[in-house]
Motif scaffolding. Structure first.
Motif, PDB file in Angstrom:
ATOM      1  N   GLN A  47       0.834  -1.190   0.000  1.00  0.00           N
ATOM      2  CA  GLN A  47       0.000   0.000   0.000  1.00  0.00           C
ATOM      3  C   GLN A  47       0.875   1.249   0.000  1.00  0.00           C
ATOM      4  OE1 GLN A  47      -2.433   0.064   3.553  1.00  0.00           O
ATOM      5  NE2 GLN A  47      -0.754  -0.555   4.880  1.00  0.00           N
ATOM      6  N   ASN A  48       0.385   2.281  -0.689  1.00  0.00           N
ATOM      7  CA  ASN A  48       1.062   3.575  -0.693  1.00  0.00           C
ATOM      8  C   ASN A  48       0.031   4.645  -1.023  1.00  0.00           C
ATOM      9  OD1 ASN A  48       0.651   3.451  -3.464  1.00  0.00           O
ATOM     10  ND2 ASN A  48       2.794   3.125  -3.984  1.00  0.00           N
ATOM     11  N   LYS A  49       0.504   5.827  -1.406  1.00  0.00           N
ATOM     12  CA  LYS A  49      -0.401   6.936  -1.671  1.00  0.00           C
ATOM     13  C   LYS A  49      -1.305   6.688  -2.877  1.00  0.00           C
ATOM     14  CE  LYS A  49       3.000   9.489  -4.467  1.00  0.00           C
ATOM     15  NZ  LYS A  49       2.238   9.353  -5.721  1.00  0.00           N
ATOM     16  N   GLU A  99       4.576  -5.421   8.115  1.00  0.00           N
ATOM     17  CA  GLU A  99       4.972  -4.114   7.583  1.00  0.00           C
ATOM     18  C   GLU A  99       5.227  -3.118   8.707  1.00  0.00           C
ATOM     19  OE1 GLU A  99       2.551  -0.472   5.464  1.00  0.00           O
ATOM     20  OE2 GLU A  99       2.156  -2.508   4.757  1.00  0.00           O
ATOM     21  N   SER A 145      -2.649   3.167   7.256  1.00  0.00           N
ATOM     22  CA  SER A 145      -2.695   3.626   5.870  1.00  0.00           C
ATOM     23  C   SER A 145      -4.033   3.267   5.231  1.00  0.00           C
ATOM     24  CB  SER A 145      -1.520   3.056   5.076  1.00  0.00           C
ATOM     25  OG  SER A 145      -1.467   3.584   3.776  1.00  0.00           O
ATOM     26  N   GLY A 196       5.893   2.501  -5.524  1.00  0.00           N
ATOM     27  CA  GLY A 196       5.776   3.364  -4.355  1.00  0.00           C
ATOM     28  C   GLY A 196       6.027   2.604  -3.069  1.00  0.00           C
ATOM     29  N   ALA A 197       5.510   1.335  -2.997  1.00  0.00           N
ATOM     30  CA  ALA A 197       5.715   0.537  -1.798  1.00  0.00           C
ATOM     31  C   ALA A 197       7.190   0.194  -1.619  1.00  0.00           C
ATOM     32  CB  ALA A 197       4.869  -0.737  -1.882  1.00  0.00           C
ATOM     33  N   VAL A 250       8.948   3.061  -0.104  1.00  0.00           N
ATOM     34  CA  VAL A 250       8.722   3.157   1.331  1.00  0.00           C
ATOM     35  C   VAL A 250       9.589   2.145   2.071  1.00  0.00           C
ATOM     36  CG1 VAL A 250       7.025   2.842   3.147  1.00  0.00           C
ATOM     37  CG2 VAL A 250       6.385   4.028   1.071  1.00  0.00           C
TER      38      VAL A 250
END
Length: 493
Positions: free
Chosen positions: A139-141, A176, A319, A489-490, A493
């Motif tokens: 998961q990310n933005k 995570e 998130s 994106g993940a 992070v």
């Protein structure tokens, strides 16, 4: 007046787990017009367990969904439960009849498979994907991506873990958070358990032989073993079946041995068969029958053996990922509040999701999850504590005998107060037509519903003061998130 707004959020919800909680959430999102998919690891869902207790703490939302009449047609009310010794002598009675005055309904017993199938009919078949075992998620933005054991991937805006006590979603989320140093120590510990449970439901029996089945109410009867590590429960249903449950209390040594051997709450048929042989001679209160007689009257596919864990997790979301039901609060079945709490979770989470704007950001989603947990956590803790206390009625230690003795002479008013706690909270979906509350006790606050009503009143007042902008919000933007952007994106992070 309906609380619904013209256009719901365009967020896509990925629900992992097609149990009672997951299906309730799916049914609510279906009525709300919110996009979702349900993923279930099994080839087909067999709702194990015998039956469950429902009451005014979930009846209003069933009425909103239009299934209350069907549920009541298939359920049987109960107004009291009776405790027995091994000589089949009644030793105590708990009076549940005040619940009808408190919340508007007596508690009802309904077969778990029947309730499950009623809920399943509310969800279009194409929105439930079977054989989808979740291995991990990112998961990310830009969104959330799940990866399944068949090498398929799916992405959306929100991931909901409704996949039980050993939730794959929770394990992936906690892994995570642990890497980031953001997981509380208690959440990283394994689920504790000190009991195993054998459950089943007989085929329909002859009411001429079991005459108590003719009564309008359920007979809910509990026997505490004497000098043996067992307690057992039987209760009758609307369709002349007897649901039964045998609890085996484990000492610390046995618990540690089992704990080191596996991490799965369900055991195979061989283990169930072994326990069936161990408990055959336990006496049940009626007809001089034993548990063995009920086992013989039960189809083998309706017998299962499970571990009974208890744990209230502190972390419910992070998130774009959120947990409901047993995935965040696993309760002992003594009070029958596990399924009820999962249903209530689903109602509140659906309300919070409905409040989201189009193309919600991570901050928008986090705020919705904060509202969800702040409303549900205190109530889940209360249900957890109630379940834990009632479990003491069937324990095998000296203090359990003392508790049973005290309860036998306890004033009715004290137990009635506990019923107020159980049935005062009666949530409703904010986006469906509200139903009349039938209880004489004022419902406990439901903040997600109050926010929706306040927002509706504000919108009505605003519209009456200024012309409506016909262009605003007329176009619902499509989700443009791609699998690649989530993965990249993940990784960053």
């Amino acid at each position: 007046m309906s609380c619904a707004k013209p256009v719901p959020t365009n967020a896509t919800i990925l629900i992992v787990g097609a149990g009672i909680g997951g299906l309730t959430l799916a049914a609510l999102l279906e009525r709300a017009g919110i996009d979702y998919i349900v993923f279930e690891r099994a080839k087909e869902v067999v709702p194990l367990g015998s039956a469950l207790s429902i009451g005014s703490n979930v009846m209003p939302v069933f009425e909103q969904l239009g299934i209350l009449d069907e549920i009541l047609m298939n359920a049987k009310p109960f107004g009291f439960s009776t405790g027995y010794n091994e000589q089949r002598q009644a030793t105590r009675t708990l009076d549940y009849s005040p619940a009808e005055k408190i919340g508007g309904y007596l508690p009802h017993i309904i077969s778990r498979p029947i309730l499950y199938n009623i809920l399943l009919k509310l969800v279009p078949p194409q929105k439930v994907m079977m054989c989808k075992k979740i291995l991990s998620h990112l998961q990310n933005k830009d969104g959330v991506l799940i990866r399944c054991s068949d090498n398929t991937t799916y992405h959306g805006d929100i991931l909901v873990g409704a996949d039980g006590a050993y939730s794959a979603v929770r394990q992936s989320l906690y892994k995570e958070l642990a890497k980031k140093g953001e997981l509380p120590k208690s959440d990283g510990l394994p689920l504790p358990f000190n009991s195993t449970c054998l459950v089943g439901q007989t085929r329909p029996l002859d009411p001429e032989e079991f005459t108590h089945m003719k009564d309008w109410h359920t007979w809910f009867e509990t026997t505490a073993g004497e000098d043996k590590p067992y307690a057992w429960v039987t209760f009758t249903t609307k369709f002349n079946t007897i649901c039964w449950m045998v609890l085996r209390h484990l000492d610390d040594k046995v618990s540690r041995e089992l704990d080191s051997s596996f991490r799965n709450s369900e055991w195979g048929p061989e283990a169930a068969e072994t326990m069936c042989k161990e408990v055959r001679d336990l006496p049940v209160p009626r007809n001089n029958y034993t548990i063995g007689d009920l086992i013989d009257a039960t189809p083998r596919e309706f017998i299962s053996k499970v571990m009974l864990e208890e744990k209230l997790f502190d972390t419910w979301y992070s998130s774009r990922t959120c947990l409901i039901g047993d995935a965040c609060h696993k309760m002992y079945p003594s009070a029958g509040l596990g399924a009820v709490s999962a249903i209530q979770d689903s109602v509140v989470l659906a309300n919070c999701i409905y409040e989201l704007p189009n193309n919600p950001s991570v901050d928008d989603i986090t705020k919705a999850f904060q509202h969800y947990r702040s409303e549900r956590y205190p109530l889940a803790k209360s249900a957890y504590d109630t379940s834990h206390r009632l479990a003491s009625l069937v324990g095998q230690h000296w203090y359990n005998n003392l508790i049973r003795m005290v309860l036998k002479h306890m004033p009715k008013s004290i137990f009635t107060r506990s019923l107020h706690v159980m049935y005062a909270y009666r949530p409703q979906a904010s986006f469906l037509e509200p139903v009349k509350d039938r209880g004489q006790c004022k419902p406990a606050p439901q903040y997600s519903l109050e926010r929706a009503r306040a927002r509706r009143d504000t919108e009505i007042a605003t519209k009456s003061e200024q012309p409506r902008d016909t262009d605003a919000g007329s176009t619902v933007a499509s989700v443009s998130t791609t699998t690649a952007s989530i993965i990249e994106g993940a990784k960053a992070v």
